[in-house]
Design a protein around this motif. Structure first.
Motif, short mmCIF file in Angstrom:
data_model
loop_
_atom_site.label_atom_id
_atom_site.label_comp_id
_atom_site.label_asym_id
_atom_site.label_seq_id
_atom_site.Cartn_x
_atom_site.Cartn_y
_atom_site.Cartn_z
N GLY A 248 0.91 -1.13 0.08
CA GLY A 248 -0.40 0.25 -0.31
C GLY A 248 0.99 1.45 0.07
N VAL A 249 1.97 1.30 -0.61
CA VAL A 249 2.87 2.86 -0.62
C VAL A 249 2.62 3.20 -2.10
CG1 VAL A 249 5.54 2.80 -0.32
CG2 VAL A 249 4.31 0.84 0.71
N ALA A 250 2.10 4.25 -1.92
CA ALA A 250 1.84 4.85 -3.32
C ALA A 250 3.54 5.88 -3.90
CB ALA A 250 0.85 6.51 -3.19
N GLU A 251 3.09 5.94 -4.84
CA GLU A 251 4.25 6.81 -5.72
C GLU A 251 4.13 8.11 -5.28
OE1 GLU A 251 4.07 6.27 -10.14
OE2 GLU A 251 1.88 5.42 -9.43
N TRP A 252 5.03 9.08 -5.66
CA TRP A 252 5.27 9.84 -6.02
C TRP A 252 4.66 11.45 -4.94
CZ3 TRP A 252 7.35 13.56 -9.30
CH2 TRP A 252 7.79 14.77 -9.19
N MET A 253 3.75 11.31 -4.10
CA MET A 253 3.42 12.54 -3.59
C MET A 253 2.07 11.47 -2.52
SD MET A 253 1.80 15.68 -5.01
CE MET A 253 1.85 16.15 -3.28
N GLY A 254 1.48 12.85 -1.21
CA GLY A 254 0.53 11.89 -0.60
C GLY A 254 1.47 11.31 0.89
N PRO A 255 -0.24 10.56 1.13
CA PRO A 255 0.46 10.04 2.95
C PRO A 255 0.81 8.27 2.05
CG PRO A 255 -2.02 10.07 2.10
CD PRO A 255 -1.39 10.85 1.20
N ARG A 256 2.03 8.19 2.82
CA ARG A 256 2.50 7.06 2.45
C ARG A 256 3.08 6.43 1.32
NH1 ARG A 256 1.26 1.49 5.44
NH2 ARG A 256 1.42 -0.09 4.38
N SER A 257 4.07 7.33 0.94
CA SER A 257 4.12 7.81 -0.63
C SER A 257 5.96 7.46 -0.47
CB SER A 257 3.77 8.30 -1.20
OG SER A 257 3.96 9.96 -0.59
N MET A 258 6.31 7.32 -1.97
CA MET A 258 7.67 7.25 -2.10
C MET A 258 7.89 8.30 -2.63
SD MET A 258 9.57 4.53 -1.16
CE MET A 258 8.75 4.91 0.79
N PRO A 259 8.52 9.51 -2.35
CA PRO A 259 8.02 10.50 -2.79
C PRO A 259 9.12 10.45 -4.53
CG PRO A 259 8.60 11.39 -0.79
CD PRO A 259 8.49 9.79 -1.06
N LEU A 260 8.97 11.93 -5.30
CA LEU A 260 9.65 12.19 -6.44
C LEU A 260 9.92 10.90 -7.67
CD1 LEU A 260 13.05 13.80 -5.19
CD2 LEU A 260 10.93 14.86 -5.85
N TRP A 261 9.54 9.90 -7.08
CA TRP A 261 9.64 8.48 -8.19
C TRP A 261 8.27 8.38 -8.63
CZ3 TRP A 261 7.28 3.72 -6.66
CH2 TRP A 261 7.54 2.64 -7.35
N ILE A 262 8.11 8.03 -9.54
CA ILE A 262 6.14 7.71 -10.46
C ILE A 262 6.80 6.40 -10.92
CG2 ILE A 262 4.40 8.80 -12.61
CD1 ILE A 262 5.49 11.14 -11.71
N ALA A 263 5.84 5.62 -11.36
CA ALA A 263 6.82 4.34 -11.59
C ALA A 263 5.57 4.63 -12.85
CB ALA A 263 5.33 2.83 -10.88
N ASP A 264 4.37 5.15 -12.93
CA ASP A 264 3.85 4.61 -14.78
C ASP A 264 5.20 5.04 -15.57
OD1 ASP A 264 2.49 5.16 -16.73
OD2 ASP A 264 0.95 6.27 -16.28
N PRO A 265 5.11 4.44 -16.58
CA PRO A 265 6.27 4.46 -18.00
C PRO A 265 5.77 5.71 -18.44
CG PRO A 265 5.19 2.08 -17.91
CD PRO A 265 4.87 2.53 -16.92
N GLU A 266 4.61 5.88 -18.75
CA GLU A 266 4.86 6.85 -19.61
C GLU A 266 4.87 8.57 -18.93
OE1 GLU A 266 0.60 7.16 -21.30
OE2 GLU A 266 0.17 5.22 -21.51
N TRP A 267 5.11 8.17 -17.67
CA TRP A 267 5.35 9.34 -17.02
C TRP A 267 6.93 9.95 -16.24
CZ3 TRP A 267 2.56 13.76 -16.25
CH2 TRP A 267 1.16 13.80 -16.30
N ARG A 268 7.88 8.77 -17.68
CA ARG A 268 8.92 8.76 -17.06
C ARG A 268 9.81 9.69 -17.23
NH1 ARG A 268 11.77 4.77 -14.22
NH2 ARG A 268 13.99 5.18 -14.56
N TRP A 269 9.34 10.76 -18.35
CA TRP A 269 10.08 11.69 -18.09
C TRP A 269 9.99 13.16 -17.67
CZ3 TRP A 269 14.99 10.03 -18.82
CH2 TRP A 269 15.59 8.77 -19.61
N PHE A 270 8.95 12.82 -17.16
CA PHE A 270 8.12 14.26 -16.67
C PHE A 270 9.06 15.07 -16.11
CE2 PHE A 270 6.11 15.34 -12.98
CZ PHE A 270 5.11 16.72 -13.39
N ALA A 271 10.09 14.74 -15.33
CA ALA A 271 10.77 15.86 -14.83
C ALA A 271 11.52 16.74 -15.42
CB ALA A 271 11.22 15.20 -13.96
N THR A 272 12.10 15.70 -16.57
CA THR A 272 13.58 15.63 -17.28
C THR A 272 13.27 17.14 -18.59
OG1 THR A 272 13.57 13.95 -17.87
CG2 THR A 272 15.24 14.89 -16.39
N LEU A 273 13.33 18.48 -18.89
CA LEU A 273 12.46 19.17 -19.63
C LEU A 273 13.64 19.41 -20.45
CD1 LEU A 273 9.11 20.76 -18.01
CD2 LEU A 273 9.47 19.00 -19.70
#
Ligand SMILES: NC(=O)c1ccc[n+]([C@@H]2O[C@H](COP(=O)([O-])OP(=O)(O)OC[C@H]3O[C@@H](n4cnc5c(N)ncnc54)[C@H](OP(=O)(O)O)[C@@H]3O)[C@@H](O)[C@H]2O)c1
Length: 326
Positions: A248-273
Motif C-alpha cells: 500500500g505504498v504510493a508513488e510521487w507524493m501524498g500519504p504513505r508514498s515514495m516521493p519524487l518517483w513515478i512508476a507509470d512508464p508514460e510519465w518517466r520523463w516528466f521531470a526532465t525538460l
C-alpha cells in the motif's frame, strides 16, 4: 520597477516577492490573505474569482505583472483588466501531451486547453495551464511563460523534496526504504533559483516560452545527496514496485508514498525538460545537494505536517513486512 504579483503569499510567489523586494523593486501582492504577506510589499486583499476582483490594482500601468494562477478565468480577467508592460506567467511541465522522451523542448505538443474558466480538479491541471498560457500569449504586452518542473527547497510544505534528507536524518532503523528504480530521472528546481530568474525575466522583459528545471539527476543521486547532507550512514533498502503495491505504498507524493518517483512508464520523463533556452536566457540553478541541505533545515523545524513519504510508524511497518517475508 513597479511589480504586481498575483499571488505572492505561497511557496513560489513568496520567494518571488522576497527576491523582488531585495532587488529594490516596488512590489504589490494580491491574494485573498490566507497567509501573511511577505515583508516589504504592499498587500491588496482581493478574490480573483470575483468578476471585479482586480479593481484594486487596475487603472495604473505596471512595469510587470507576475501571475501564478492555475485558473483560466482568473488569468483571462487579469489580461482583460490590467495594464502592464510585461507579463510573467508561471506555468508547468504538465502542459505537455506526453512524457515519452527525455528533455523535451518547448515546441513539443501540448494538451488541449481547458475551455471553461474554472479548473475543478487536478485532473484538469495541465489543460487549465494551457488555457492560462493562451490567455497570456494573447495579451498585447510581451510575456515570459515559464513551464516549471518540480519546485523544491526550504518552504516546500508538500515535503516532496524534504522527505529524503529528513528520512536519512531521522531513521526508523538501520536502513531507509526506497524504490528500486534508482535511475528514475529527477530535475527539481530550487525555489530561490526559479524566483530569481522570474524577477530577471520581469526586469529584462524576456519574451518567449521556457522550460525551467534544476540540474538533471536521478533518484539515486537524490538519495546519495540526502544521505550526505544528513550525515547519515543508513543503508538503502530497495523495494520493487509489486512489493510496494502489496504494502500500500504510493508513488510521487501524498500519504504513505515514495516521493519524487513515478512508476507509470508514460510519465518517466516528466521531470526532465529541455532547459537550454532558459539557461541561455539567464537561468542558473544551484547543485542538488545545496537545495537538499537547506530543505533539511526547513524539515527539521517545520510546523505543518509533511504531505509526502512514510511516517515513522509506516516505515517500521513496511520494514517488518519485508523482514517477515525474508
Ligand atoms: N510546486 C511545484 O512543484 C510546481 C511545479 C510546476 C509548476 N508549479 C507552479 O508554480 C506556481 C506555484 O505558486 P505558489 O507556490 O505561489 O503557490 P500557489 O498555491 O499556486 O499560490 C496561489 C497564490 O494565489 C493566491 N490565490 C489563490 N486563489 C486566489 C483567489 N481566488 N484570489 C486571489 N488570490 C488567490 C494564493 O493566496 P490566497 O490563498 O491567500 O488567496 C497564493 O498566494 C503555480 O503556478 C504552480 O502551478 C508548481
Amino acid at each position: 520597477m513597479d511589480i504586481l504579483i498575483l499571488g505572492g503569499t505561497a511557496f513560489l510567489g513568496r520567494a518571488i516577492a522576497n527576491e523582488a523586494v531585495a532587488r529594490g523593486h516596488g512590489v504589490t501582492c494580491l491574494a485573498r490573505g490566507t497567509e501573511p504577506a511577505p515583508a516589504g510589499v504592499t498587500f491588496i486583499a482581493a478574490d480573483r474569482d470575483e468578476e471585479d476582483g482586480l479593481v484594486g490594482v487596475a487603472g495604473r500601468r505596471w512595469d510587470a505583472v507576475i501571475d501564478v494562477s492555475r485558473q483560466p478565468g482568473q488569468v483571462r480577467r487579469a489580461v482583460r483588466d490590467l495594464d502592464t508592460r510585461h507579463w510573467v506567467f508561471v506555468s508547468t511541465g504538465n502542459v505537455y501531451a506526453a512524457f515519452d522522451r527525455p528533455e523535451q523542448s518547448e515546441d513539443s505538443p501540448l494538451l488541449e486547453p481547458l475551455e471553461c474558466d474554472v479548473m475543478e480538479s487536478m485532473e484538469d491541471y495541465g489543460p487549465a495551464k494551457v488555457a492560462c498560457e493562451r490567455a497570456v500569449s494573447g495579451a498585447t504586452a510581451s510575456a515570459t511563460i515559464v513551464r516549471s518542473g518540480l519546485i523544491g527547497g526550504p518552504g516546500d510544505a508538500s515535503g516532496r523534496t524534504g522527505y529524503w534528507p529528513w528520512r536519512f536524518a531521522s531513521p526508523t532503523g538501520d536502513d531507509v526504504i526506497a524504490p528500486d528504480d534508482l535511475g528514475f530521472p529527477v530535475a527539481l528546481i530550487d525555489v530561490r533559483d526559479l524566483a530569481s530568474w522570474l524577477v530577471t525575466a520581469a526586469e529584462q522583459r524576456i519574451d518567449g516560452v521556457f522550460n525551467a528545471t534544476g540540474p538533471k539527476t536521478t533518484l539515486g543521486e537524490v538519495l546519495d545527496a540526502s544521505r550526505q547532507v544528513a550525515h547519515s550512514s543508513a543503508a538503502l533498502r530497495l523495494i520493487p514496485l509489486d512489493r510496494m503495491t502489496e504494502l500500500g505504498v504510493a508513488e510521487w507524493m501524498g500519504p504513505r508514498s515514495m516521493p519524487l518517483w513515478i512508476a507509470d512508464p508514460e510519465w518517466r520523463w516528466f521531470a526532465t525538460l529541455g532547459t537550454d533556452r532558459a539557461r541561455a536566457a539567464g537561468l542558473v540553478t544551484r547543485p542538488l545537494a545545496d537545495t537538499l541541505a537547506d530543505t533539511l533545515g526547513y524539515e527539521l523545524t517545520r510546523e505543518v505536517p509533511r504531505q509526502a513519504g512514510l511516517a515513522d510508524e509506516e516505515e517500521r511497518e513496511v520494514r517488518r513486512a519485508l523482514d517477515a517475508a525474508g
